[in-house]
Write a protein that holds these residues in place. Structure first.
Motif, PDB file in Angstrom:
ATOM      1  N   THR A   1       0.612 -10.875  -8.422  1.00 14.80           N
ATOM      2  CA  THR A   1       1.418  -9.658  -8.563  1.00 14.80           C
ATOM      3  C   THR A   1       0.821  -8.542  -7.725  1.00 14.80           C
ATOM      4  N   LEU A   2      -0.497  -8.380  -7.799  1.00 16.44           N
ATOM      5  CA  LEU A   2      -1.170  -7.361  -7.003  1.00 16.44           C
ATOM      6  C   LEU A   2      -0.935  -7.596  -5.516  1.00 16.44           C
ATOM      7  N   LYS A   3      -1.043  -8.856  -5.090  1.00 13.25           N
ATOM      8  CA  LYS A   3      -0.807  -9.190  -3.676  1.00 13.25           C
ATOM      9  C   LYS A   3       0.597  -8.803  -3.243  1.00 13.25           C
ATOM     10  N   LYS A   4       1.607  -9.096  -4.071  1.00  6.21           N
ATOM     11  CA  LYS A   4       2.993  -8.753  -3.721  1.00  6.21           C
ATOM     12  C   LYS A   4       3.150  -7.248  -3.541  1.00  6.21           C
ATOM     13  N   ILE A   5       2.564  -6.475  -4.432  1.00 10.37           N
ATOM     14  CA  ILE A   5       2.680  -5.022  -4.359  1.00 10.37           C
ATOM     15  C   ILE A   5       1.990  -4.493  -3.102  1.00 10.37           C
ATOM     16  N   ILE A   6       0.760  -4.911  -2.885  1.00  6.63           N
ATOM     17  CA  ILE A   6       0.002  -4.421  -1.730  1.00  6.63           C
ATOM     18  C   ILE A   6       0.656  -4.854  -0.422  1.00  6.63           C
ATOM     19  N   GLU A   7       1.126  -6.082  -0.349  1.00  7.64           N
ATOM     20  CA  GLU A   7       1.788  -6.553   0.869  1.00  7.64           C
ATOM     21  C   GLU A   7       3.090  -5.799   1.117  1.00  7.64           C
ATOM     22  N   ALA A   8       3.812  -5.443   0.054  1.00  3.47           N
ATOM     23  CA  ALA A   8       5.038  -4.655   0.205  1.00  3.47           C
ATOM     24  C   ALA A   8       4.722  -3.260   0.739  1.00  3.47           C
ATOM     25  N   LEU A   9       3.502  -2.796   0.521  1.00  2.23           N
ATOM     26  CA  LEU A   9       3.072  -1.496   1.032  1.00  2.23           C
ATOM     27  C   LEU A   9       2.447  -1.607   2.424  1.00  2.23           C
ATOM     28  N   GLY A  10       2.381  -2.845   2.945  1.00  7.49           N
ATOM     29  CA  GLY A  10       1.854  -3.054   4.294  1.00  7.49           C
ATOM     30  C   GLY A  10       0.381  -3.406   4.344  1.00  7.49           C
ATOM     31  N   GLY A  11      -0.222  -3.728   3.192  1.00  6.75           N
ATOM     32  CA  GLY A  11      -1.646  -4.035   3.157  1.00  6.75           C
ATOM     33  C   GLY A  11      -1.928  -5.494   2.869  1.00  6.75           C
ATOM     34  N   GLU A  12      -3.187  -5.799   2.717  1.00  5.77           N
ATOM     35  CA  GLU A  12      -3.660  -7.139   2.376  1.00  5.77           C
ATOM     36  C   GLU A  12      -4.649  -7.023   1.225  1.00  5.77           C
ATOM     37  N   VAL A  13      -4.727  -8.066   0.423  1.00  7.14           N
ATOM     38  CA  VAL A  13      -5.693  -8.107  -0.670  1.00  7.14           C
ATOM     39  C   VAL A  13      -6.770  -9.118  -0.326  1.00  7.14           C
ATOM     40  N   HIS A  14      -8.015  -8.696  -0.456  1.00  2.33           N
ATOM     41  CA  HIS A  14      -9.159  -9.578  -0.282  1.00  2.33           C
ATOM     42  C   HIS A  14     -10.006  -9.447  -1.537  1.00  2.33           C
ATOM     43  N   ILE A  15     -10.361 -10.563  -2.135  1.00  2.00           N
ATOM     44  CA  ILE A  15     -11.191 -10.562  -3.335  1.00  2.00           C
ATOM     45  C   ILE A  15     -12.635 -10.813  -2.900  1.00  2.00           C
ATOM     46  N   ILE A  16     -13.508  -9.870  -3.230  1.00  6.84           N
ATOM     47  CA  ILE A  16     -14.912  -9.951  -2.858  1.00  6.84           C
ATOM     48  C   ILE A  16     -15.755  -9.981  -4.130  1.00  6.84           C
TER      49      ILE A  16
ATOM     50  N   ARG B   1     -16.531 -13.536  -0.073  1.00  5.91           N
ATOM     51  CA  ARG B   1     -15.078 -13.415  -0.121  1.00  5.91           C
ATOM     52  C   ARG B   1     -14.523 -14.676  -0.755  1.00  5.91           C
ATOM     53  N   ILE B   2     -13.711 -14.498  -1.786  1.00  5.57           N
ATOM     54  CA  ILE B   2     -13.098 -15.635  -2.476  1.00  5.57           C
ATOM     55  C   ILE B   2     -11.773 -15.932  -1.788  1.00  5.57           C
ATOM     56  N   ARG B   3     -11.689 -17.093  -1.144  1.00  2.00           N
ATOM     57  CA  ARG B   3     -10.511 -17.462  -0.354  1.00  2.00           C
ATOM     58  C   ARG B   3      -9.441 -18.160  -1.162  1.00  2.00           C
ATOM     59  N   GLN B   4      -9.719 -18.472  -2.393  1.00  2.00           N
ATOM     60  CA  GLN B   4      -8.814 -19.245  -3.234  1.00  2.00           C
ATOM     61  C   GLN B   4      -7.416 -18.625  -3.329  1.00  2.00           C
ATOM     62  N   PHE B   5      -7.336 -17.311  -3.219  1.00  2.00           N
ATOM     63  CA  PHE B   5      -6.070 -16.611  -3.395  1.00  2.00           C
ATOM     64  C   PHE B   5      -5.409 -16.237  -2.076  1.00  2.00           C
TER      65      PHE B   5
END
Length: 116
Positions: A72-87, A96-100
């Motif tokens: 859900t967080l990824k969808k919101i951030i991507e809709a705003l033009g960003g990317e999510v990276h889990i560290i 960096r956790i690549r699983q997501f």
């Protein structure tokens, strides 16, 4: 004539104080709430909700909750033009956790990796 804040700061603050204020400003910008990120992106709740295919009250609820799914967080951030990276932060390194990321594959010889 009105002076800009920068002109005033340059006149009354030392270079060291201005540098410290600049660092703190950058730190604060790295610690924003989801609603603040949306506002900085120039979108209203209604606009973003329509883009996500949800209702505005649902987006409001998401912005105000303390826990949500990573997808859900990824969808919101991507809709705003960003990317999510889990560290994950450990005492001696960050990982960096690549699983997501959607393209995650196990690292070769993953069992041999050690967190030091």
């Amino acid at each position: 004539m009105a002076k800009s804040f920068d002109e005033l700061a340059n006149r009354v603050m030392s270079a060291k104080s201005r540098a410290r204020a600049d660092r703190r400003t950058k730190e604060l910008l790295l610690e924003l709430l989801l609603s603040e990120i949306r506002k900085l992106a120039g979108k209203s709740q209604g606009e973003l909700a329509r883009q996500l295919g949800i209702k505005q009250p649902s987006l409001s609820k998401l912005e105000n909750q303390g826990d949500m799914q990573i997808s859900t967080l990824k969808k919101i951030i991507e809709a705003l033009g960003g990317e999510v990276h889990i560290i994950a932060r450990f005492p001696n390194r960050n990982v960096r956790i690549r699983q997501f990321d959607g393209r995650a594959r196990p690292t070769k010889n993953a069992r041999e990796l050690q967190l030091v």
